[in-house]
Structure formats: structure tokens, C-alpha cells
Scaffold this active site. Structure first.
Site, PDB file in Angstrom:
ATOM      1  N   ASP A  21       0.840  -1.204   0.000  1.00 27.70           N
ATOM      2  CA  ASP A  21       0.000   0.000   0.000  1.00 27.70           C
ATOM      3  C   ASP A  21       0.873   1.250   0.000  1.00 27.70           C
ATOM      4  OD1 ASP A  21      -1.757   2.094   0.634  1.00 27.70           O
ATOM      5  OD2 ASP A  21      -1.878   1.509   2.753  1.00 27.70           O
ATOM      6  N   ASP A  25      -3.883   4.131   2.444  1.00 28.76           N
ATOM      7  CA  ASP A  25      -5.298   3.968   2.833  1.00 28.76           C
ATOM      8  C   ASP A  25      -5.572   2.557   3.362  1.00 28.76           C
ATOM      9  OD1 ASP A  25      -5.063   2.476   0.556  1.00 28.76           O
ATOM     10  OD2 ASP A  25      -6.603   3.532  -0.584  1.00 28.76           O
ATOM     11  N   ASP A  29      -1.976  -1.232  -3.708  1.00 27.81           N
ATOM     12  CA  ASP A  29      -2.245  -0.471  -4.929  1.00 27.81           C
ATOM     13  C   ASP A  29      -1.111  -0.661  -5.943  1.00 27.81           C
ATOM     14  OD1 ASP A  29      -0.226   1.256  -3.861  1.00 27.81           O
ATOM     15  OD2 ASP A  29      -1.769   2.295  -2.707  1.00 27.81           O
ATOM     16  N   ASP A 194     -10.776 -15.401 -15.722  1.00 28.18           N
ATOM     17  CA  ASP A 194     -11.564 -15.774 -14.552  1.00 28.18           C
ATOM     18  C   ASP A 194     -12.730 -16.677 -14.963  1.00 28.18           C
ATOM     19  OD1 ASP A 194     -11.988 -15.127 -11.660  1.00 28.18           O
ATOM     20  OD2 ASP A 194     -13.919 -14.435 -12.406  1.00 28.18           O
ATOM     21  N   GLU A 250      -8.770 -20.050 -15.919  1.00 28.64           N
ATOM     22  CA  GLU A 250      -9.111 -20.627 -14.613  1.00 28.64           C
ATOM     23  C   GLU A 250     -10.190 -21.674 -14.866  1.00 28.64           C
ATOM     24  OE1 GLU A 250     -10.947 -19.606 -10.199  1.00 28.64           O
ATOM     25  OE2 GLU A 250     -11.725 -18.622 -11.976  1.00 28.64           O
TER      26      GLU A 250
HETATM   27  C1  GLC Z   1     -12.690 -16.751  -9.576  1.00 29.54           C
HETATM   28  C2  GLC Z   1     -11.777 -15.913  -8.717  1.00 29.54           C
HETATM   29  C3  GLC Z   1     -12.457 -15.678  -7.415  1.00 29.54           C
HETATM   30  C4  GLC Z   1     -13.748 -14.929  -7.679  1.00 29.54           C
HETATM   31  C5  GLC Z   1     -14.630 -15.696  -8.651  1.00 29.54           C
HETATM   32  C6  GLC Z   1     -15.750 -14.840  -9.173  1.00 29.54           C
HETATM   33  O1  GLC Z   1     -12.886 -18.013  -9.046  1.00 29.54           O
HETATM   34  O2  GLC Z   1     -10.521 -16.521  -8.589  1.00 29.54           O
HETATM   35  O3  GLC Z   1     -11.650 -14.978  -6.514  1.00 29.54           O
HETATM   36  O4  GLC Z   1     -14.437 -14.760  -6.474  1.00 29.54           O
HETATM   37  O5  GLC Z   1     -13.899 -16.101  -9.777  1.00 29.54           O
HETATM   38  O6  GLC Z   1     -15.257 -13.857 -10.040  1.00 29.54           O
END
Ligand code: GLC
Length: 509
Positions: A21, A25, A29, A194, A250
Site C-alpha cells: 500500500d 489507505d 495499490d 476468470d 481458470e
Molecule cells: C474466480 C476468482 C475468485 C472470484 C470468482 C468470481 O474463481 O478466482 O476470486 O471470487 O472467480 O469472479
């Protein structure tokens, strides 16, 4: 032959809110990351992956994106992003950014318009009446549908602030192709996609039994065959840019063959292989994962921890001290992972041996899983506690002194901070640096294939040309196989015995 950089890269995941950070805050970042890049270069990783830093109301820590083309003020500005990428590249680090195509934030202008009745076909709106349109549950617990004031329902596989896009609408495709180009033009080297096995839902949105709602190779909710067409479109865009731009999906699935579908030559470059991260501490389990993976995919990836799961030092046995095995096992698992062909993904803080923080007070917890389950599930905040950089008390150099980080840091972390470990040759940080140096030194000289050597049942011995990796998951010492010298051990190697919870790299030219 030169292989593309990502094929054997070590990639370091930065959970942006919790890395460093600079603004003071209490939240990490982009300028904070830039200041700490020399630490990552010295650690010896090849690339960083940044979790979402886009404009967001933070209903899911930024995985709820309100504007895909801007930086949230909490994290900095687009100029800060450009400066971070430039500095990373100067230090020889590649940059991967997260892209979230399954859902946006409910604050996204498209969803706001949809609530007003404009463009609902960009999302998954359905008529329902008093009951939701089907029985699907949110991955974060509770129903996957929320009713709007005018009586229609919208689908959200995650939090209600994360409405799912309708990928059967070409406008959604065009929008994401443009978002990809926006960040490629800003010189990113790749994308982490994602929920890459989401996006399409079965036509008609049929009810499904609970077992189909867990991540599966194919169900009405996950892994629909249509999703592969999206990645073929994306691959064309990536290939149209110079410099080996890549994408990793993912993909949570129950089969290695299914993973392989995402990395066909005209689709993604890599997909996460979560099998190891879900496996117990067990030599036969590790061996099966390694065999299944290497049989199914040509560009394998390995991962022990990320921002969604309990840290592996804790999974392997409550890791902090010498009397519990977690830390020793975590270090041993790292050596096994780094000895395998393919690329390895590390999660920030594992190089410090950080354990899961299990005793966060309920009022501090922010994960929507905790909130939506009404506290029944702890959620993922325990692996997201801001990193300890230096000093003997909170904020441990994460924020300027006197600032409270967004999650409290445990008092025991005083001994785990990066500065202290950097000065200690026996620390986990020094071990990670040494292991990554050794891996670099071997680059290019190892076989692509893994050869299994005979070993006791609780141990694994495998070689790749001159390198033999040995790991002992049992409770008795085992004899080392013949070798010329020991390159590195996860703990000191004395004589010809490999102690329990230990791994080593042996070299025979
Ligand atoms: C993926 C991300 C996770 C997030 C989910 C929804 O699994 O790694 O952190 O909550 O997608 O976007």
C-alpha cells in the site's frame, strides 16, 4: 530450440489489495507494487499476474468489474498501470492481467441500463414469479437468482453484485474482444481468464441436481462446449500482436482430459491445473496427478496456492512452527513442483511460508462467501491478509506506519516479514530464491519427459535427464538414489537419507 516464455515461466500471483500500500489507505495499490518489483526480480520469478484492479464497487474484491477499461481509484490510475508495466518490463518481468468475462458488476453501465429495461439481453434475465427460474445455487452459497423490482430475475453464479453475461449475444463477444485489445495495446503479456469454464449455460437453463452444480467437466452450468469458440476468437486477437502474448484459463474441472480441451492449439495457451492444490499430502496422490496431467496436456501448469484456497502450509498441517509439518511439507512440495516440466504459479506470501490466518474476527471478514453463508463458511480472507514486509508490528511495512491494513495482520508475523527473512540464509524466502535460481540454471538442459525411478511407496523419485527430484511424504527416512551431488534440499540433506517431509534435487551429469 527456443520455447515461448510462458512454457516454463514461474509466475507470481499478486493479490493487488494485499501486496503493498503506497497511498496509505490500508489497501494495496499499483504504485505499491511498482516499488516492490525489485523484490520480485530478486526472488527470481519470470512474470507477475495481477488480480483485478479495474473500477469496481468491491462486492467480491474487484472480481465485480464496473469498467473494464479503467483502474479503480483505490488502486491508482491508468498512468500508474503504464508505469508499473514499463518498470516490470525493464526488470525483465512479464505482466499478466486478470480478465473477468463471466459476469460484470451490477454497477456496470450495461447492467444499470438493463435494470432500466434497456439491453437486458446482455445478461441472463428470466421471468419467474415468486420463485427463481430454476434451482441453481450461487457458488458463494444461497440462490443464484435475484429478483428485480419489476418482477424479472437475473442470474448470478457468484454474488448478487456479479450478474452473469449472456454469451449467446454477439455484443458481449465484441465487447470483450475490444477489452482484450485495450490491454494488449498497453503492453500486457497475457491474461488470466476468470471462471473460464463458465460463460455459457445450457439452453433452457434446466434444473440440476446438487452434484452438477459443483465444478465439473460438463454440466448445465459449467464447461458447455460453446465456450471453446470464445477462446478461438480470443486466440486470433492474441496472435495478431507481436511478442508471444498468452492466456491462461481458470478452469475448475474434474478431469484432466477436459482441461486439455481448453489448450488445443487454436485456444488458450495454458489452463490452471488445480489437481495438486486439491490433493492431500501423499506420494501416490502426487504421482497420479503428475501422470494424468502429463498424459493429457503438452503445456502443463502447477499450482499449490492462490487467493481462493487455504494456504498450502496450513493445508499440509498447520504450518508455522518446527513441531508441525506444514512448512516443511510446503517447502518440499515447491521443489517437486519446480522440478516438473511446464510452468509454475506461486501465490504471494508463500515465499515467506505464510500460513492461513484462521482467527480473523467476523467483523473484519469481507469475503462474500462469509456474508452470503451467514458466517457458516469462513470464506477466503484468511489467505488474503496483507503481506508483512518489515518491522515488528502491524502494518509490517505493508502500509505507512500508523495505518491499519484492510484486514488485521497476526502478531506472529513479526518473525515472518520479508526483510527479516532476506537476512537469514535458512529462511523460507532464502530457500525460494535459491530454488528459483537453481531452476533457472537448469533451464534448457532438462528432458521434457519425466522418468519415474523406483522408490519406497511413500516417496517419489523422478528424473529429467541430469536432474533427479526426490520427495518423502512418509514418516520414515528413505535412502537417496545414486547421484553425483545434491543441488538443493528443502531442509539440510545429511548423508544418504531423505528425512520425512523433505525433498531434494540431485544432480548426475
Ligand atoms: C474466480 C476468482 C475468485 C472470484 C470468482 C468470481 O474463481 O478466482 O476470486 O471470487 O472467480 O469472479
Amino acid at each position: 530450440m527456443e520455447i515461448p516464455w510462458w512454457r516454463d515461466a514461474v509466475v507470481y500471483e499478486i493479490y493487488v489489495r494485499s501486496f503493498a500500500d503506497a497511498s496509505g489507505d490500508g489497501v494495496g495499490d499499483l504504485p505499491g507494487i511498482r516499488q516492490r518489483l525489485p523484490y520480485l526480480a530478486e526472488l527470481g520469478v519470470d512474470a507477475i499476474w495481477l488480480t483485478p484492479f479495474y473500477r469496481s464497487p468491491m462486492a467480491d474484491g474487484g472480481y465485480d468489474v464496473a469498467d473494464y477499461r479503467d483502474v479503480d481509484p483505490l488502486f491508482g490510475t491508468l498512468a500508474d498501470f503504464d508505469a508499473l508495466v514499463a518498470e516490470a518490463h525493464r526488470l525483465g518481468l512479464r505482466v499478466i492481467v486478470d480478465i473477468v468475462p463471466n459476469h460484470s458488476s451490477s454497477e456496470h453501465e450495461w447492467f444499470q441500463a438493463a435494470l432500466r429495461g434497456e439491453g437486458r439481453e446482455r445478461y441472463m434475465f428470466r421471468d419467474g414469479g415468486d420463485l427463481p427460474p430454476n434451482n441453481w445455487q450461487s457458488t458463494f452459497s444461497g440462490p443464484a437468482w435475484t429478483k428485480t423490482p419489476d418482477g424479472q430475475w437475473y442470474l448470478h453464479l457468484f454474488a448478487s453484485g456479479q450478474p452473469d453475461f449472456n454469451w449467446r449475444n454477439p455484443e458481449v463477444h465484441a465487447e470483450f474482444l475490444d477489452v482484450l485489445r485495450f490491454w494488449l495495446d498497453r503492453e500486457v503479456d497475457g491474461f488470466r481468464i476468470d471462471v473460464a469454464m463458465g460463460l455459457y449455460k445450457a439452453e433452457g437453463l434446466p434444473d440440476t441436481p446438487p452434484e452438477d452444480q459443483a465444478f465439473k467437466a460438463e454440466s448445465p452450468i459449467w464447461g458447455r462446449p460453446e465456450v471453446h469458440e470464445v477462446y478461438r476468437e480470443w486466440r486470433k486477437v492474441l496472435d495478431s500482436y507481436p511478442g508471444e502474448r498468452m492466456a491462461i484459463g481458470e478452469v475448475w474441472t474434474d478431469s484432466a482430459e477436459d482441461l486439455a480441451l481448453y489448450v488445443r492449439p487454436d485456444e488458450l495457451h495454458q489452463s490452471f491445473n488445480f489437481a495438486w492444490l486439491e490433493a492431500p499430502w501423499s506420494a501416490p496422490a502426487f504421482r497420479k496427478i503428475i501422470d494424468d496431467t502429463l498424459d493429457a496436456v503438452t503445456a502443463p501448469t502447477w499450482v499449490l496456492s492462490n487467493h481462493d484456497v487455504v494456504r498450502h502450509v496450513t493445508r499440509y498441517g498447520e504450518g508455522l512452527t518446527d513441531s508441525t509439518p506444514g512448512l516443511a511439507r510446503g517447502r518440499a512440495a515447491l521443489l517437486a513442483m519446480l522440478a516438473l516440466p511446464g510452468s509454475a504459479y506461486l501465490y504471494q506470501g508463500e515465499e515467506l511460508g505464510l500460513p492461513e490466518v484462521k482467527d480473523l474476527p467476523p467483523e473484519a471478514r469481507q469475503d462474500p462467501i462469509f456474508v452470503r453463508s451467514e458466517g457458516r463458511l469462513p470464506g477466503r480472507d484468511g489467505c488474503r491478509v496483507p503481506l508483512p514486509w518489515s518491522g515488528a508490528a502491524e502494518p509490517y511495512g505493508f502500509s505507512p506506519d500508523g495505518v491499519r491494513p484492510w484486514l488485521p495482520q497476526p502478531a506472529e508475523w513479526a518473525t515472518l516479514n520479508a526483510e527479516r527473512q532476506a537476512g537469514d540464509p535458512g529462511s523460507t524466502l532464502s530457500f525460494y530464491q535459491e530454488a528459483l535460481r537453481a531452476r533457472r540454471a537448469l533451464r534448457g538442459s532438462l528432458d521434457d519427459r519425466v522418468t519415474w525411478l523406483e522408490s519406497p511407496a511413500d516417496a517419489l523419485f523422478f528424473s529429467r535427464g541430469p536432474l533427479t527430484c526426490v520427495i518423502n511424504c512418509g514418516s520414515e527416512p528413505v535412502q537417496l538414489p545414486p547421484h553425483d551431488r545434491v543441488l538443493i534440499g528443502s531442509a539440510p540433506i545429511e548423508g544418504h537419507l531423505l528425512l520425512p517431509d523433505t525433498a531434494a534435487w540431485l544432480y548426475t551429469p
